[in-house]
Design a protein around this motif. Structure first.
Motif, mmCIF file in Angstrom:
data_model
loop_
_atom_site.group_PDB
_atom_site.id
_atom_site.type_symbol
_atom_site.label_atom_id
_atom_site.label_comp_id
_atom_site.label_asym_id
_atom_site.label_seq_id
_atom_site.Cartn_x
_atom_site.Cartn_y
_atom_site.Cartn_z
ATOM 1 N N TYR A 43 0.875 -1.166 0.000
ATOM 2 C CA TYR A 43 0.000 0.000 0.000
ATOM 3 C C TYR A 43 0.913 1.217 0.000
ATOM 4 N N GLY A 44 1.340 1.616 -1.192
ATOM 5 C CA GLY A 44 2.324 2.683 -1.352
ATOM 6 C C GLY A 44 2.081 3.951 -0.559
ATOM 7 N N PRO A 45 0.832 4.457 -0.505
ATOM 8 C CA PRO A 45 0.607 5.693 0.239
ATOM 9 C C PRO A 45 0.870 5.552 1.738
ATOM 10 N N HIS A 46 0.681 4.355 2.278
ATOM 11 C CA HIS A 46 0.874 4.108 3.713
ATOM 12 C C HIS A 46 1.493 2.728 3.924
ATOM 13 N N PRO A 47 2.777 2.568 3.598
ATOM 14 C CA PRO A 47 3.402 1.251 3.725
ATOM 15 C C PRO A 47 3.419 0.741 5.165
ATOM 16 N N ASP A 48 3.217 1.623 6.139
ATOM 17 C CA ASP A 48 3.157 1.196 7.530
ATOM 18 C C ASP A 48 1.946 0.296 7.806
ATOM 19 N N LEU A 49 0.973 0.274 6.892
ATOM 20 C CA LEU A 49 -0.202 -0.584 7.059
ATOM 21 C C LEU A 49 0.020 -2.007 6.543
ATOM 22 N N VAL A 50 1.152 -2.254 5.888
ATOM 23 C CA VAL A 50 1.452 -3.598 5.384
ATOM 24 C C VAL A 50 1.464 -4.571 6.560
ATOM 25 N N GLY A 51 0.804 -5.696 6.352
ATOM 26 C CA GLY A 51 0.669 -6.702 7.401
ATOM 27 C C GLY A 51 -0.643 -6.589 8.159
ATOM 28 N N SER A 52 -1.347 -5.479 7.983
ATOM 29 C CA SER A 52 -2.625 -5.272 8.659
ATOM 30 C C SER A 52 -3.715 -6.126 8.028
ATOM 31 N N ASP A 53 -4.563 -6.671 8.877
ATOM 32 C CA ASP A 53 -5.722 -7.432 8.422
ATOM 33 C C ASP A 53 -6.823 -6.443 8.077
ATOM 34 N N VAL A 54 -7.137 -6.318 6.800
ATOM 35 C CA VAL A 54 -8.167 -5.375 6.352
ATOM 36 C C VAL A 54 -9.303 -6.094 5.630
ATOM 37 N N LEU A 55 -9.465 -7.381 5.927
ATOM 38 C CA LEU A 55 -10.509 -8.169 5.280
ATOM 39 C C LEU A 55 -11.886 -7.520 5.448
#
Length: 152
Positions: A81-93
């Motif tokens: 998620y380029g705009p917010h790479p800090d969200l990588v690994g987050s469960d967003v199902l």
């Protein structure tokens, strides 16, 4: 959904009250399609690990203005998620758009069912801080749901 992800997304959506005068020309469907094709080719060329790392570069070639590559695994966990790479690994199902539409679940279903497709929803345009209608083009590559969206 992770409370931090929920807070970050809620804050981003709250910014949607920016004046209309800030809106500029939108990226086109053709530009979004071309970026998705480049992203899929990148995964096939260098492998998922390297490609996903590249997609997560905020100033990289897969993150330009309104257009950026996002990726989920088939369980709904952010991989890019380029705009917010800090969200990588987050469960967003269970992530929903501004109207309550379960967009990640829908994207995964489309990808698993047909291998590719598109979905319309309401999302924050980070380029002008307005909540707008968005169309995302998605493609399943191995176990990765890859997408690029454009506002319309």
């Amino acid at each position: 959904m992770n409370p931090i992800v929920r807070l970050a997304l809620a804050g981003a959506l709250a910014l949607g009250a920016a004046p209309a005068a800030l809106a500029g020309p939108h990226a086109s469907a053709a530009e979004a399609k071309a970026m998705l094709e480049r992203a899929v080719a990148e995964i096939k060329s260098v492998g998922a690990e390297k490609a996903l790392a590249e997609f997560n570069q905020p100033d990289g070639r897969f993150n330009t203005g309104e257009l950026y590559v996002f990726a989920f695994d088939t369980c709904g966990r952010y991989e890019a998620y380029g705009p917010h790479p800090d969200l990588v690994g987050s469960d967003v199902l269970d992530l929903t758009d501004a109207e309550g539409k379960p967009i990640v679940r829908d994207m995964i279903e489309i990808a698993k069912t047909t291998g590719h497709g598109k979905i319309s929803y309401v999302w924050l345009n980070r380029a002008d801080n307005r909540v707008e209608r968005k169309m995302s083009l998605i493609e399943l590559v191995d176990d990765h749901v890859i997408g690029v969206g454009y506002y319309h």
